[in-house]
Enzyme design. Structure first.
Site, mmCIF file in Angstrom:
data_model
loop_
_atom_site.group_PDB
_atom_site.id
_atom_site.type_symbol
_atom_site.label_atom_id
_atom_site.label_comp_id
_atom_site.label_asym_id
_atom_site.label_seq_id
_atom_site.Cartn_x
_atom_site.Cartn_y
_atom_site.Cartn_z
ATOM 1 N N HIS A 183 -5.179 -12.891 1.972
ATOM 2 C CA HIS A 183 -5.518 -14.043 1.184
ATOM 3 C C HIS A 183 -4.245 -14.883 0.751
ATOM 4 O O HIS A 183 -3.216 -14.636 1.369
ATOM 5 C CB HIS A 183 -6.087 -13.574 -0.238
ATOM 6 C CG HIS A 183 -4.946 -12.741 -1.065
ATOM 7 N ND1 HIS A 183 -3.985 -13.029 -1.979
ATOM 8 C CD2 HIS A 183 -4.917 -11.397 -1.322
ATOM 9 C CE1 HIS A 183 -3.475 -12.158 -2.198
ATOM 10 N NE2 HIS A 183 -4.092 -11.044 -2.110
ATOM 11 N N CYS B 188 -2.500 -5.848 -0.637
ATOM 12 C CA CYS B 188 -3.085 -7.090 0.133
ATOM 13 C C CYS B 188 -1.966 -7.899 0.933
ATOM 14 O O CYS B 188 -0.773 -7.460 0.726
ATOM 15 C CB CYS B 188 -3.707 -7.903 -0.405
ATOM 16 S SG CYS B 188 -5.259 -7.259 -1.467
#
Length: 197
Positions: A157, A173
């Site tokens: 992301h 992440c």
């Protein structure tokens, strides 16, 4: 008396000239029949710091459906399109601790523009002061776009905090600059292969 003309000392090659000459020797020659659409050899991908971009063949049996390699050591994300005509390298943040890092093979199952954010229960245990949900926007740690992986709660992301990119800064992440995740978002598809090493 003999006519003596100024004799120029032989030129001492600079480091830059040597690097350019070495690259020319190592680069595939157009005259030798190299096709411009083929990815460059590893030797050509090197820069003076010694960084070597991997080849997709080292990690995937086929580039079908596009491929993404996330290298936690170099903190880089590599993308190759299925036809190998598009290749990109992006700096990325990686998990802040080794125990948060998941490695292996996965794939993209969902693409979200303007993602919201819900911290996992383990994140909330570590940070009880965090909100349980944030809408899309500048305060959202997911940035402008998110690529959901088959691994629950793991994403590739964006981030609104540019200081995190290139560092150990996430809870699992992989974060890219917003302009990079926006570019990647428009290159990938559901089913894109992902490997984290």
């Amino acid at each position: 008396m003999q006519d003596v003309r100024a004799i120029a000392a032989p030129a001492v090659p600079t480091r830059r000239a040597l690097l350019i000459a070495a690259a020319a020797l190592l680069a595939p020659s157009a005259a030798a029949g190299a096709e411009p659409d083929q990815p460059p050899d590893d030797a050509v991908m090197r820069n003076v710091s010694g960084f070597v971009a991997p080849r997709w063949q080292q990690h995937f049996s086929s580039p079908a459906n596009d491929v993404i390699l996330v290298d936690t050591r170099s903190r880089s994300l590599f993308f190759w399109s299925a036809d190998l005509r598009v290749q990109r390298i992006f700096p990325t943040s990686i998990p802040i601790r080794e125990e948060f890092t998941r490695r292996g093979r996965t794939s993209i199952i969902r693409l979200v523009e303007g993602p919201d954010w819900r911290p996992t229960p383990s994140m909330l245990r570590r940070h009880p002061d965090w909100p349980t949900w944030l809408p899309p926007g500048p305060g959202n740690p997911m940035g402008s776009h998110a690529l959901h992986l088959t691994w629950p709660a793991y994403r590739i992301h964006g981030t609104h905090d540019d200081n995190k990119v290139g560092r150990r800064a996430s809870n699992g992440c992989f974060g890219l600059y917003n302009h990079h995740i926006a570019e990647l978002f428009h290159l990938v598809r559901v089913g894109t292969q992902v490997r984290v090493i």
